[in-house]
Design a protein around this motif. Structure first.
Motif, PDB file in Angstrom:
ATOM      1  N   VAL A 148      -6.937 -34.052 -71.257  1.00  0.00           N
ATOM      2  CA  VAL A 148      -6.021 -35.141 -71.742  1.00  0.00           C
ATOM      3  C   VAL A 148      -6.710 -36.011 -72.623  1.00  0.00           C
ATOM      4  N   LEU A 149      -6.405 -36.063 -73.809  1.00  0.00           N
ATOM      5  CA  LEU A 149      -6.750 -37.232 -74.745  1.00  0.00           C
ATOM      6  C   LEU A 149      -5.846 -38.479 -74.491  1.00  0.00           C
ATOM      7  N   PHE A 150      -6.354 -39.518 -74.162  1.00  0.00           N
ATOM      8  CA  PHE A 150      -5.076 -40.912 -74.027  1.00  0.00           C
ATOM      9  C   PHE A 150      -5.555 -41.528 -75.373  1.00  0.00           C
ATOM     10  N   CYS A 151      -4.481 -41.912 -76.057  1.00  0.00           N
ATOM     11  CA  CYS A 151      -4.566 -42.796 -77.317  1.00  0.00           C
ATOM     12  C   CYS A 151      -3.976 -44.054 -77.201  1.00  0.00           C
ATOM     13  N   GLY A 152      -4.893 -45.396 -77.061  1.00  0.00           N
ATOM     14  CA  GLY A 152      -4.205 -46.494 -77.100  1.00  0.00           C
ATOM     15  C   GLY A 152      -3.741 -46.985 -78.432  1.00  0.00           C
ATOM     16  N   ILE A 153      -3.077 -48.082 -78.478  1.00  0.00           N
ATOM     17  CA  ILE A 153      -2.459 -48.678 -79.737  1.00  0.00           C
ATOM     18  C   ILE A 153      -3.724 -48.868 -80.717  1.00  0.00           C
ATOM     19  N   ASN A 154      -4.469 -50.124 -80.333  1.00  0.00           N
ATOM     20  CA  ASN A 154      -5.715 -50.323 -81.166  1.00  0.00           C
ATOM     21  C   ASN A 154      -6.562 -51.244 -80.032  1.00  0.00           C
ATOM     22  N   PRO A 155      -7.818 -51.515 -80.420  1.00  0.00           N
ATOM     23  CA  PRO A 155      -8.493 -52.389 -79.359  1.00  0.00           C
ATOM     24  C   PRO A 155      -8.139 -53.843 -79.354  1.00  0.00           C
ATOM     25  N   SER A 156      -8.123 -54.190 -78.169  1.00  0.00           N
ATOM     26  CA  SER A 156      -7.865 -55.765 -78.144  1.00  0.00           C
ATOM     27  C   SER A 156      -9.215 -56.325 -78.609  1.00  0.00           C
ATOM     28  N   LEU A 157      -9.263 -57.711 -78.908  1.00  0.00           N
ATOM     29  CA  LEU A 157     -10.373 -58.247 -79.440  1.00  0.00           C
ATOM     30  C   LEU A 157     -11.607 -58.535 -78.127  1.00  0.00           C
ATOM     31  N   TYR A 158     -11.203 -58.667 -76.998  1.00  0.00           N
ATOM     32  CA  TYR A 158     -12.109 -58.607 -75.888  1.00  0.00           C
ATOM     33  C   TYR A 158     -12.462 -56.953 -75.587  1.00  0.00           C
ATOM     34  N   SER A 159     -11.812 -55.913 -75.723  1.00  0.00           N
ATOM     35  CA  SER A 159     -12.403 -54.770 -75.847  1.00  0.00           C
ATOM     36  C   SER A 159     -13.484 -54.358 -76.632  1.00  0.00           C
ATOM     37  N   ALA A 160     -12.910 -54.947 -77.819  1.00  0.00           N
ATOM     38  CA  ALA A 160     -14.190 -54.636 -79.058  1.00  0.00           C
ATOM     39  C   ALA A 160     -15.280 -55.666 -78.719  1.00  0.00           C
ATOM     40  N   ALA A 161     -15.167 -56.675 -78.044  1.00  0.00           N
ATOM     41  CA  ALA A 161     -16.236 -57.521 -78.112  1.00  0.00           C
ATOM     42  C   ALA A 161     -17.129 -56.914 -76.996  1.00  0.00           C
ATOM     43  N   VAL A 162     -16.709 -56.273 -76.055  1.00  0.00           N
ATOM     44  CA  VAL A 162     -17.742 -55.517 -74.978  1.00  0.00           C
ATOM     45  C   VAL A 162     -17.986 -54.242 -75.360  1.00  0.00           C
ATOM     46  N   GLY A 163     -17.141 -53.573 -76.422  1.00  0.00           N
ATOM     47  CA  GLY A 163     -17.583 -52.232 -76.743  1.00  0.00           C
ATOM     48  C   GLY A 163     -16.931 -51.195 -75.855  1.00  0.00           C
ATOM     49  N   HIS A 164     -15.817 -51.449 -75.060  1.00  0.00           N
ATOM     50  CA  HIS A 164     -15.285 -50.439 -74.128  1.00  0.00           C
ATOM     51  C   HIS A 164     -13.916 -50.360 -74.185  1.00  0.00           C
ATOM     52  N   HIS A 165     -13.124 -49.516 -73.782  1.00  0.00           N
ATOM     53  CA  HIS A 165     -11.592 -49.144 -73.675  1.00  0.00           C
ATOM     54  C   HIS A 165     -11.175 -49.606 -72.565  1.00  0.00           C
ATOM     55  N   PHE A 166      -9.949 -50.322 -73.025  1.00  0.00           N
ATOM     56  CA  PHE A 166      -8.889 -51.246 -72.081  1.00  0.00           C
ATOM     57  C   PHE A 166      -9.695 -51.883 -71.202  1.00  0.00           C
ATOM     58  N   ALA A 167     -10.647 -52.845 -71.965  1.00  0.00           N
ATOM     59  CA  ALA A 167     -11.498 -53.587 -71.169  1.00  0.00           C
ATOM     60  C   ALA A 167     -10.594 -55.221 -70.941  1.00  0.00           C
ATOM     61  N   ARG A 168      -9.743 -55.377 -71.518  1.00  0.00           N
ATOM     62  CA  ARG A 168      -9.428 -56.722 -71.443  1.00  0.00           C
ATOM     63  C   ARG A 168      -8.833 -57.103 -69.871  1.00  0.00           C
ATOM     64  N   PRO A 169      -9.329 -58.262 -69.409  1.00  0.00           N
ATOM     65  CA  PRO A 169      -8.628 -58.363 -67.932  1.00  0.00           C
ATOM     66  C   PRO A 169      -7.237 -58.548 -67.815  1.00  0.00           C
ATOM     67  N   GLY A 170      -6.782 -57.752 -66.888  1.00  0.00           N
ATOM     68  CA  GLY A 170      -5.354 -57.714 -66.540  1.00  0.00           C
ATOM     69  C   GLY A 170      -4.741 -56.335 -67.241  1.00  0.00           C
ATOM     70  N   ASN A 171      -5.531 -55.592 -68.110  1.00  0.00           N
ATOM     71  CA  ASN A 171      -5.021 -54.126 -68.567  1.00  0.00           C
ATOM     72  C   ASN A 171      -5.255 -53.500 -67.129  1.00  0.00           C
ATOM     73  N   ARG A 172      -4.030 -52.718 -67.236  1.00  0.00           N
ATOM     74  CA  ARG A 172      -3.881 -51.823 -65.931  1.00  0.00           C
ATOM     75  C   ARG A 172      -4.164 -50.186 -66.224  1.00  0.00           C
ATOM     76  N   PHE A 173      -4.919 -49.969 -67.351  1.00  0.00           N
ATOM     77  CA  PHE A 173      -4.830 -48.540 -67.539  1.00  0.00           C
ATOM     78  C   PHE A 173      -5.860 -47.656 -66.483  1.00  0.00           C
ATOM     79  N   TRP A 174      -7.071 -48.229 -66.160  1.00  0.00           N
ATOM     80  CA  TRP A 174      -7.951 -47.399 -65.267  1.00  0.00           C
ATOM     81  C   TRP A 174      -7.383 -47.818 -63.924  1.00  0.00           C
ATOM     82  N   PRO A 175      -6.768 -48.561 -63.279  1.00  0.00           N
ATOM     83  CA  PRO A 175      -6.336 -48.494 -61.945  1.00  0.00           C
ATOM     84  C   PRO A 175      -5.182 -47.557 -62.011  1.00  0.00           C
TER      85      PRO A 175
END
Length: 204
Positions: free
Chosen positions: A43-70
């Motif tokens: 499976v290739l999961f495709c998000g809409i675009n990175p949040s500023l938080y995710s871009a700042a840390v350089g990792h996907h779905f990293a913004r606190p409160g994002n539920r992708f990984w859980p």
């Protein structure tokens, strides 16, 4: 091909423990994140675009409160909840992550219809190149706009992209109040069961 990096870098470890500051987050506007991708993924999961938080840390779905990984774990895709800072470990499970639009913004609302459509064309080329088993687009509104499918609903789609089947999932952002974590995980689980992917926790 992006080579997987399974060890956290020093910068990633610092970001994971303390998080980026407001200035670093603001400075991430317009920056990008490397895809977590390899040929022949399940499976290739495709998000809409990175949040500023995710871009700042350089990792996907990293913004606190994002539920992708859980949601990914609760749906049976991973044996434990991966940290966003471990996003490349998803490759070990045959999973990848990319974005419809590469540039980071404060909100997906900052993206134009033209950007989404151009992103859809680039995504089709990417899927053709890497040939995942299925493309899972995470965000129904962006999917409808990018591919001119105003009546699309959550679940499997009638059209293919890059010669591969497409599935649409709800946006896992914490701002998406229509789906609580159990509901979100149930939608992810539908996909896993549809492609007959074993649950790594079934023998735990």
């Amino acid at each position: 091909m992006v080579e997987p990096r399974f060890l956290l870098t020093g910068r990633s470890q610092t970001a994971a423990s303390s998080g980026p500051g407001p200035a670093e987050i603001a400075a991430a506007w317009g920056s990008t994140i490397e895809d977590v991708i390899a040929p022949g993924l399940k499976v290739l999961f495709c998000g809409i675009n990175p949040s500023l938080y995710s871009a700042a840390v350089g990792h996907h779905f990293a913004r606190p409160g994002n539920r992708f990984w859980p949601a990914l774990h609760l749906a049976g895709f991973t044996g434990r909840v991966l940290s966003p800072f471990e996003d490349e470990l998803a490759l070990r499970h045959g999973l990848g992550v990319t974005n419809l639009v590469a540039r980071a913004t404060a909100s997906a609302q900052d993206l134009s219809r033209e950007e989404l459509r151009e992103g859809g064309k680039a995504l089709a080329d990417k899927v053709l190149r890497y040939a995942p088993g299925v493309l899972a687009v995470v965000g129904i509104g962006a999917y409808r706009m990018a591919f001119d499918q105003p009546r699309a609903t959550i679940g499997p789609q009638g059209q293919q992209l890059g010669g591969r089947p497409v599935w649409v999932l709800p946006n896992p952002s914490g701002l998406n109040a229509h789906y609580q974590l159990p509901d979100l995980a149930a939608q992810f689980r539908r996909l896993r069961e549809a492609i007959d992917l074993p649950d790594p926790c079934s023998s735990c």
